[in-house]
Scaffold this active site. Structure first.
Site, PDB file in Angstrom:
ATOM      1  CB  CYS A  78      -0.919   0.006   1.210  1.00 49.92           C
ATOM      2  SG  CYS A  78      -1.972  -1.447   1.314  1.00 49.92           S
ATOM      3  CG  HIS A 319      -6.472   1.479  -0.051  1.00 51.29           C
ATOM      4  ND1 HIS A 319      -5.299   2.090  -0.434  1.00 51.29           N
ATOM      5  CD2 HIS A 319      -6.098   0.431   0.732  1.00 51.29           C
ATOM      6  CE1 HIS A 319      -4.282   1.425   0.081  1.00 51.29           C
ATOM      7  NE2 HIS A 319      -4.731   0.420   0.784  1.00 51.29           N
TER       8      HIS A 319
END
Lengths: 376, 133
Positions: A78, A319
């Site tokens: 991420c 996201h």
């Protein structure tokens, strides 16, 4: 050595966009960033992506005429987008390249129906530890320790969905109540659906170059990256806490920050509600054990003393993994220029970006990036 | 809990050997330099890079945290119970938790409770059972 500024940023819309390919998403971000920086090209590109196929960076860049220059792809889960930013910053700072593009891209909706499939070459991934379950373990431990309440967990979701009402690029937004959040479908106890980030497609970009005193340049005071050390029975903290704390300490020292309270606005990694709570504590934005209370009482809301995730965060903006770090950066750049519209933190001078990558068992995160930025 | 699709390549999960009374023990490593314990037969200590010796851990431990996964994961029909277990004098391991087939609703194992490691499931997952207090 140069002092480095962000000269321009851009993003696509964030959301499920399976009908758009990465060329289209990246073009939205790069076109806006180039226009924002008033440039037509760069000397090198760092691209962050997690699930992009081999060659994806060159494939999207050649479609917009960014060819014949060095292109480097990085993957740090991420934190891939902020890792690309860190490398672009270092390349400009040291003079290796004059003007550099950092680009994050990810298309999740065509790859996963729901949660990311746990990685079968990882021991815990092979054991079925989906990422919501990893964060659920942290939340369950916080509840056991009396460090948070279910309503405080939910308050993070309520706050960030409300922030996103003012962000037209966000995937989701809404006026939710704590009861609605807690009553949404259970994903991994105690985390319910509205406490989990959605499946998102998107791209985000930034143009970096030496500071030249321009009225719209946002200065990079410091950026730091660490990968996790072993996380185990010897740590008194939940997964992810210690690597955030240590990366932040390095970034704050390099930025010459007098006190964490000098930060006016922060975008942090709230892939799940507990993530924002642990991270605000690990960063020192709030005292240990106060993260949940800060969300519940409005301290971390727009208008509070420590506004966190004015964009809506990962929970609401979305996201798209490799794009997330640069989406966070774009938000902080807009905030520090006073261009954030109805989600503007008044008079913001110093801003923080924190991104956390997970998915490597035994380690306390496979990468964390913390950046401190300064208004023009 | 069965039905895991079998991905190719060696199994990365900890290996478990039979222990006393039907229990299981993790075949891990202990660092000669820093005494760090690991559930894995990795070539060096993950904390310091030092040389490691074989060491066995379990079967008893304490639940550090626990959850129930209620979303579909490929090859794993929900719900299933997971726990991080601190094995006594050993490493923290991720394990599945035996489900009581008579329970109305599958709930997480009690955090702080005692558990015992069993032989792995047919699919190769670490498995613990809650030890009555």
């Amino acid at each position: 050595m140069s002092t480095v500024s962000v000269h321009g940023v851009g993003t696509s819309h964030f959301g499920r966009q399976p009908e758009r390919d990465l060329v289209a998403l990246a073009w939205d971000a790069v076109r806006e960033a180039f226009a924002d920086a008033d440039v037509t090209g760069v000397d090198a590109v760092w691209v962050g992506t997690v699930f992009g196929p081999p060659g994806v960076a060159q494939r999207v860049l050649r479609a917009m005429g960014v060819t014949g220059i060095p292109v480097i792809t990085v993957e740090n889960a991420c934190a891939s987008g902020t890792t690309a930013f860190l490398e672009a910053h270092e390349a400009v700072r040291t003079g290796r390249y004059g003007r550099v593009l950092a680009l994050g891209i990810e298309q999740m909706s065509t790859a996963f129906a729901g949660a990311i499939t746990p990685e079968p070459t990882d021991p815990e991934g092979r054991s079925g530890l989906a990422l919501p379950a990893l964060y659920a373990m942290a939340a369950a431990r916080y509840l056991y320790d009396g460090a948070v309440t279910p309503a405080q967990l939910a308050a993070v979701s309520v706050k960030n969905h409300a922030h996103a009402l003012h962000n037209p690029r966000a995937q989701y937004a809404g006026h939710h109540t704590v009861e609605e959040v807690l009553g949404s479908r259970m994903i991994a106890d105690p985390l319910t659906l509205l406490q989990c980030c959605p499946t998102s497609d998107g791209a985000a970009a930034a143009v970096l170059a030496p500071a030249s005193g321009g009225s719209r340049e946002v200065g990079v005071r410091a950026v730091a990256l660490r990968s996790g050390a072993p996380w185990n029975h010897r740590s008194p903290h939940v997964w992810g806490h210690d690597v955030v704390r240590d990366t932040a300490a390095e970034a704050f020292a390099a930025a010459g920050l007098d006190a964490v309270s000098d930060l006016d606005v922060a975008e942090v990694h709230d892939a799940f509600t507990i993530g924002e709570i642990v991270t605000t504590e690990a960063l020192g934005l709030v005292a240990p054990g106060e993260g949940g209370k800060a969300a519940e009482s409005g301290v971390t809301a727009l208008g509070g003393t420590r506004p966190v995730n004015p964009s809506g965060g990962l929970l609401s903006r979305g996201h798209p993994l490799g794009a997330t770090g640069l989406a966070q950066l774009a938000e902080i750049v807009w905030q520090l220029r006073g261009e954030a519209g109805r989600r503007q933190v008044d008079g913001a001078r110093l801003g923080l970006v924190e991104t956390m990558g997970g998915g490597v068992s035994v380690l306390d995160g496979n990468a964390c990036v913390v950046a401190v930025l300064e208004a023009p | 809990m069965g039905g895991v699709s079998a991905p190719g390549g060696p199994d990365p999960r900890p290996q478990v050997s039979p222990g006393a009374d039907g229990g299981g023990v993790v075949d891990g490593r202990r660092c000669r330099s820093c005494d760090e314990v690991s559930a894995f037969a990795w070539p060096a200590c993950p904390a310091c890079g030092g040389a490691v010796d074989p060491a066995s851990f379990g079967p008893f431990g304490t639940v550090w945290s626990a959850t129930v996964v209620r979303i579909p994961v490929p090859g794993r029909p929900p719900p299933y119970r997971l726990a991080y277990v601190d094995l006594d004098d050993g490493p923290r391991v991720l394990a599945h938790v035996v489900t009581d087939p008579t329970a109305d609703r599958v709930l997480p194992a009690p955090v702080g409770g005692r558990v015992r490691l069993l032989p792995t499931t047919d699919d190769g997952d670490l498995l613990v059972e809650v030890v009555p207090a």
